[in-house]
Design a protein around this motif. Structure first.
Motif, PDB file in Angstrom:
ATOM      1  N   LEU A  15       0.834  -1.211   0.000  1.00 42.74           N
ATOM      2  CA  LEU A  15       0.000   0.000   0.000  1.00 42.74           C
ATOM      3  C   LEU A  15       0.866   1.257   0.000  1.00 42.74           C
ATOM      4  O   LEU A  15       0.571   2.221  -0.702  1.00 42.74           O
ATOM      5  CB  LEU A  15      -0.926  -0.021   1.228  1.00 42.74           C
ATOM      6  N   SER A  16       1.954   1.245   0.763  1.00 40.72           N
ATOM      7  CA  SER A  16       2.837   2.426   0.801  1.00 40.72           C
ATOM      8  C   SER A  16       3.988   2.262  -0.185  1.00 40.72           C
ATOM      9  O   SER A  16       4.674   3.230  -0.503  1.00 40.72           O
ATOM     10  CB  SER A  16       3.406   2.598   2.214  1.00 40.72           C
ATOM     11  N   GLY A  17       4.211   1.033  -0.634  1.00 39.42           N
ATOM     12  CA  GLY A  17       5.347   0.759  -1.530  1.00 39.42           C
ATOM     13  C   GLY A  17       6.662   0.775  -0.768  1.00 39.42           C
ATOM     14  O   GLY A  17       7.732   0.841  -1.366  1.00 39.42           O
ATOM     15  N   LYS A  18       6.595   0.725   0.562  1.00 38.40           N
ATOM     16  CA  LYS A  18       7.827   0.828   1.367  1.00 38.40           C
ATOM     17  C   LYS A  18       7.929  -0.318   2.362  1.00 38.40           C
ATOM     18  O   LYS A  18       6.931  -0.935   2.717  1.00 38.40           O
ATOM     19  CB  LYS A  18       7.791   2.123   2.188  1.00 38.40           C
ATOM     20  N   LYS A  19       9.176  -0.513   2.832  1.00 38.41           N
ATOM     21  CA  LYS A  19       9.370  -1.438   3.960  1.00 38.41           C
ATOM     22  C   LYS A  19       9.017  -0.664   5.215  1.00 38.41           C
ATOM     23  O   LYS A  19       9.520   0.442   5.432  1.00 38.41           O
ATOM     24  CB  LYS A  19      10.832  -1.855   4.021  1.00 38.41           C
ATOM     25  N   GLU A  20       8.178  -1.247   6.036  1.00 41.15           N
ATOM     26  CA  GLU A  20       7.757  -0.552   7.256  1.00 41.15           C
ATOM     27  C   GLU A  20       8.049  -1.419   8.478  1.00 41.15           C
ATOM     28  O   GLU A  20       8.008  -2.643   8.389  1.00 41.15           O
ATOM     29  CB  GLU A  20       6.239  -0.295   7.209  1.00 41.15           C
ATOM     30  N   VAL A  21       8.286  -0.755   9.606  1.00 49.58           N
ATOM     31  CA  VAL A  21       8.455  -1.494  10.862  1.00 49.58           C
ATOM     32  C   VAL A  21       7.120  -2.165  11.160  1.00 49.58           C
ATOM     33  O   VAL A  21       6.064  -1.537  11.053  1.00 49.58           O
ATOM     34  CB  VAL A  21       8.836  -0.537  12.011  1.00 49.58           C
ATOM     35  N   PHE A  22       7.200  -3.433  11.510  1.00 51.28           N
ATOM     36  CA  PHE A  22       5.955  -4.180  11.715  1.00 51.28           C
ATOM     37  C   PHE A  22       5.471  -4.029  13.156  1.00 51.28           C
ATOM     38  O   PHE A  22       6.138  -4.451  14.102  1.00 51.28           O
ATOM     39  CB  PHE A  22       6.181  -5.667  11.399  1.00 51.28           C
ATOM     40  N   GLN A  23       4.302  -3.399  13.279  1.00 53.40           N
ATOM     41  CA  GLN A  23       3.684  -3.251  14.597  1.00 53.40           C
ATOM     42  C   GLN A  23       2.237  -3.698  14.508  1.00 53.40           C
ATOM     43  O   GLN A  23       1.398  -2.996  13.932  1.00 53.40           O
ATOM     44  CB  GLN A  23       3.737  -1.794  15.039  1.00 53.40           C
ATOM     45  N   PRO A  24       1.925  -4.878  15.038  1.00 54.58           N
ATOM     46  CA  PRO A  24       0.542  -5.335  14.912  1.00 54.58           C
ATOM     47  C   PRO A  24      -0.424  -4.454  15.686  1.00 54.58           C
ATOM     48  O   PRO A  24      -0.025  -3.746  16.611  1.00 54.58           O
ATOM     49  CB  PRO A  24       0.588  -6.756  15.482  1.00 54.58           C
ATOM     50  N   ILE A  25      -1.679  -4.520  15.292  1.00 52.63           N
ATOM     51  CA  ILE A  25      -2.706  -3.664  15.907  1.00 52.63           C
ATOM     52  C   ILE A  25      -2.828  -3.989  17.400  1.00 52.63           C
ATOM     53  O   ILE A  25      -2.893  -3.079  18.230  1.00 52.63           O
ATOM     54  CB  ILE A  25      -4.057  -3.869  15.176  1.00 52.63           C
ATOM     55  N   ASN A  26      -2.843  -5.274  17.744  1.00 54.55           N
ATOM     56  CA  ASN A  26      -2.878  -5.680  19.158  1.00 54.55           C
ATOM     57  C   ASN A  26      -1.572  -6.378  19.480  1.00 54.55           C
ATOM     58  O   ASN A  26      -1.254  -7.406  18.858  1.00 54.55           O
ATOM     59  CB  ASN A  26      -4.030  -6.661  19.423  1.00 54.55           C
ATOM     60  N   GLU A  27      -0.838  -5.814  20.425  1.00 56.63           N
ATOM     61  CA  GLU A  27       0.506  -6.355  20.707  1.00 56.63           C
ATOM     62  C   GLU A  27       0.496  -7.868  20.930  1.00 56.63           C
ATOM     63  O   GLU A  27      -0.354  -8.383  21.675  1.00 56.63           O
ATOM     64  CB  GLU A  27       1.112  -5.667  21.921  1.00 56.63           C
ATOM     65  N   GLY A  28       1.409  -8.532  20.253  1.00 60.69           N
ATOM     66  CA  GLY A  28       1.556  -9.975  20.448  1.00 60.69           C
ATOM     67  C   GLY A  28       0.606 -10.813  19.609  1.00 60.69           C
ATOM     68  O   GLY A  28       0.730 -12.036  19.566  1.00 60.69           O
ATOM     69  N   HIS A  29      -0.356 -10.163  18.937  1.00 55.53           N
ATOM     70  CA  HIS A  29      -1.342 -10.902  18.142  1.00 55.53           C
ATOM     71  C   HIS A  29      -1.276 -10.452  16.686  1.00 55.53           C
ATOM     72  O   HIS A  29      -1.085  -9.277  16.420  1.00 55.53           O
ATOM     73  CB  HIS A  29      -2.751 -10.653  18.671  1.00 55.53           C
ATOM     74  N   ILE A  30      -1.466 -11.396  15.793  1.00 51.76           N
ATOM     75  CA  ILE A  30      -1.491 -11.031  14.365  1.00 51.76           C
ATOM     76  C   ILE A  30      -2.710 -11.675  13.712  1.00 51.76           C
ATOM     77  O   ILE A  30      -2.972 -12.870  13.884  1.00 51.76           O
ATOM     78  CB  ILE A  30      -0.214 -11.535  13.645  1.00 51.76           C
ATOM     79  N   GLY A  31      -3.436 -10.879  12.949  1.00 53.17           N
ATOM     80  CA  GLY A  31      -4.514 -11.397  12.105  1.00 53.17           C
ATOM     81  C   GLY A  31      -4.017 -11.356  10.671  1.00 53.17           C
ATOM     82  O   GLY A  31      -3.617 -10.295  10.179  1.00 53.17           O
ATOM     83  N   MET A  32      -4.010 -12.504  10.017  1.00 48.45           N
ATOM     84  CA  MET A  32      -3.478 -12.564   8.638  1.00 48.45           C
ATOM     85  C   MET A  32      -4.476 -13.291   7.741  1.00 48.45           C
ATOM     86  O   MET A  32      -4.901 -14.401   8.064  1.00 48.45           O
ATOM     87  CB  MET A  32      -2.130 -13.292   8.656  1.00 48.45           C
ATOM     88  N   TYR A  33      -4.823 -12.650   6.644  1.00 49.50           N
ATOM     89  CA  TYR A  33      -5.742 -13.260   5.673  1.00 49.50           C
ATOM     90  C   TYR A  33      -5.010 -13.432   4.348  1.00 49.50           C
ATOM     91  O   TYR A  33      -4.373 -12.494   3.860  1.00 49.50           O
ATOM     92  CB  TYR A  33      -6.962 -12.346   5.470  1.00 49.50           C
ATOM     93  N   VAL A  34      -5.094 -14.617   3.775  1.00 51.37           N
ATOM     94  CA  VAL A  34      -4.476 -14.860   2.465  1.00 51.37           C
ATOM     95  C   VAL A  34      -5.543 -15.457   1.538  1.00 51.37           C
ATOM     96  O   VAL A  34      -6.244 -16.404   1.925  1.00 51.37           O
ATOM     97  CB  VAL A  34      -3.260 -15.813   2.588  1.00 51.37           C
ATOM     98  N   CYS A  35      -5.661 -14.879   0.344  1.00 53.82           N
ATOM     99  CA  CYS A  35      -6.642 -15.392  -0.614  1.00 53.82           C
ATOM    100  C   CYS A  35      -6.254 -16.822  -0.998  1.00 53.82           C
ATOM    101  O   CYS A  35      -5.119 -17.069  -1.415  1.00 53.82           O
ATOM    102  CB  CYS A  35      -6.656 -14.544  -1.874  1.00 53.82           C
ATOM    103  N   GLY A  36      -7.205 -17.725  -0.870  1.00 51.48           N
ATOM    104  CA  GLY A  36      -6.926 -19.135  -1.154  1.00 51.48           C
ATOM    105  C   GLY A  36      -7.207 -19.495  -2.603  1.00 51.48           C
ATOM    106  O   GLY A  36      -7.483 -18.625  -3.428  1.00 51.48           O
TER     107      GLY A  36
END
Ligand code: AMP
Ligand code: ZN
Length: 493
Positions: A15-36
């Protein structure tokens, strides 16, 4: 303390076209969706590459101690042959062709997908929802979009109004396309078109009488548009805004662009913090694709039965080949490239075995602590598996030198090396030591040939007690003998 607290992980955000520091919305938790996958045919190796990239990413997140909810859907309705909302539903078309139920098509290719992924040692996602299991949720989102004024009904179908949406939002921000350019490059609508303009996309399509996959809705019998299922399922299981949405590069437009539009129109929020896209596997320099036939299937690679291959390759050797490229780079498949990767993979596996037998000494000739951090740094830099593998081969070099007595290693460093290699080779890259598996299967074939021969001799001698005993004992071990015209074959359950 969880490992992720010490690591400065960066991810490339499309979306930004850049490498960004990864900070999940809720610390310690990640929600990840991948089109199957769209389950209307066997998955090819290109599809596997995208899913493997996200499997590796999922594995690394888990290793770092994040609690990950990984949702990867199954597309079992709504994916039409053409992106422009026309053509037949891919699954319905296959069902008609084979004269079977659409759900038989879905079942067959979902099973193939799972079997293939298992061979490649994938971890299962946390949830694997289907489009047909979420028709109600999709209808609810359409109602919300209609209420907000960003969609319109036409003759039993509902379309997303892209021009209206673009008045207050930015359609095209993910793919870097401008709506004005899209308009300039598209044909005029014809009188038969239901859309107000060609950029609009279907949220719901009216089912013509011959359409076999249909559901009731407030707009009559029909079926959902392809883009909608991912909005419905990601929102349902990960919330209105979640951390990561992934897929192949080819899904950026229109699929993911439309997902953003649907979510922003219905919920008024950007749905995803980090969009991640895996690059394509090519064959003969062209994208592998189901529709053009320029592809190779995993079963062909495992058996060697394809003209471009000189031999069969073990799933882990193929996985290693994939991991040698960064997930955002194009990767071209060829027999030479596979041969080279297999060599590297075998060297790595040999070193993993040699490591067990190394004797330890009073000092180490290599800074294994710094080496371990370099492995993490590679992965923290947007999952740079080729750099990680280069570091793994540094370790291989030292293992070999220690084995030859040219260098030494302390007991503590040997433990560190063993743990770090196990982590990255098996847990993160997802490789398995399959040279042992291959040898086993050769040995099994040899033993079975011998047993079949002994059973045939017993039968020829009318010693049925022995021949039955051989068959029954094999059955108890899960090995079935099958007597046919051309002799006896066997299968393992
Ligand atoms: P499909 O079943 O066509 O919906 O595709 C399933 C996934 O495979 C999507 O994420 C596509 O982006 C991805 N894909 C399709 N072709 C390739 C390819 N040649 N290389 C890598 N990924 C691909
Ligand atoms: Zn999707």
């Amino acid at each position: 303390m969880q490992l992720y607290k010490n690591q400065n992980l960066k991810v490339h955000n499309s979306l930004s076209g850049k490498k960004e520091v990864f900070q999940p919305i809720n610390e310690g938790h990640i929600g990840m969706y991948v089109c199957g996958p769209t389950v209307y045919s066997n998955v090819h190796l290109g599809n596997c590459r995208t899913f493997m990239s996200f499997d590796m990413i999922f594995r690394y997140f888990k290793h770092l101690g994040f609690k990950v909810r990984y949702v990867r859907n199954i597309t079992d309705a709504g994916h039409l042959e053409n992106d422009a909302d026309d053509g037949e539903d891919k699954i319905a078309k296959k069902a008609k062709l084979e004269q079977i139920e659409p759900m038989e098509v879905v079942q067959r290719y979902t099973v193939d997908f799972h079997n293939t992924l298992q061979k490649f040692n994938f971890l299962p996602p946390s949830i694997e929802p289907t489009a047909t299991g979420h028709i109600i949720e999709q209808i609810e989102i359409i109602k919300e979009i209609l209420e907000k004024g960003y969609a319109y009904e036409a003759n039993g179908s509902v379309y997303f109004d892209v021009l209206k949406f673009n008045e207050n939002n930015e359609y095209g921000k993910l793919s870097g396309r401008k709506l004005e350019d899209m308009i300039a490059n598209t044909r005029e609508l014809t009188a038969q078109d239901e859309k107000r303009n060609p950029q609009d996309f279907a949220l719901w399509k009216k089912a013509e009488p011959q359409h076999i996959m249909r559901w009731p809705s407030p707009w009559g019998d029909g079926f959902p548009g392809w883009h909608l299922e991912c909005t419905a399922m990601s929102t349902k299981y990960l919330g209105e805004t979640f951390d990561i949405h992934g897929g192949g590069m080819d899904l950026k437009f229109p699929h993911h662009e439309c997902e953003i539009a649907q979510a922003e129109a219905s919920k008024g929020k950007s749905p995803v913090k980090y969009w991640m896209h895996a690059n394509m596997l090519t064959l003969n320099g062209k994208k592998m694709s189901k529709s053009t036939g320029n592809n190779i299937y995993p079963s062909e690679i495992f058996s060697g039965e394809n003209d471009i291959l000189s031999k069969a390759y073990a799933p882990s050797a193929v996985r290693f080949f994939m991991m040698q490229a960064h997930y955002t780079s194009i990767l071209d498949l060829s027999d030479d490239a596979l041969l080279a990767s297999e060599k590297g993979y075998n060297r790595l596996m040999d070193a993993m075995e040699n490591l067990q037998t190394l004797s330890t000494g009073a000092k180490s000739d290599f800074d294994f602590g710094a080496w371990k951090q370099k492995c993490y740094d590679a992965m923290n830099d947007d999952f740079n598996t080729p750099i990680l593998i280069a570091h793994l081969f540094d370790a291989v070099k030292h293992i070999n030198l220690i084995k030859e007595g040219k260098e030494s290693i302390t007991k503590e460093d040997k433990t560190l090396l063993e743990n770090t290699l196990n982590t990255f080779v098996y847990d993160v890259l997802g490789l398995e030591n399959q040279s042992a598996v291959k040898d086993d299967s050769n040995a099994l074939n040899g033993v079975m040939d011998l047993l079949i021969e002994l059973r045939n001799q017993a039968r020829a001698n009318k010693d049925f007690a022995t021949s039955d005993q051989i068959r029954d004992r094999l059955t108890a071990l899960g090995i079935q003998l099958k007597d046919g015209k051309d002799g006896t074959s066997f299968s393992v359950n």
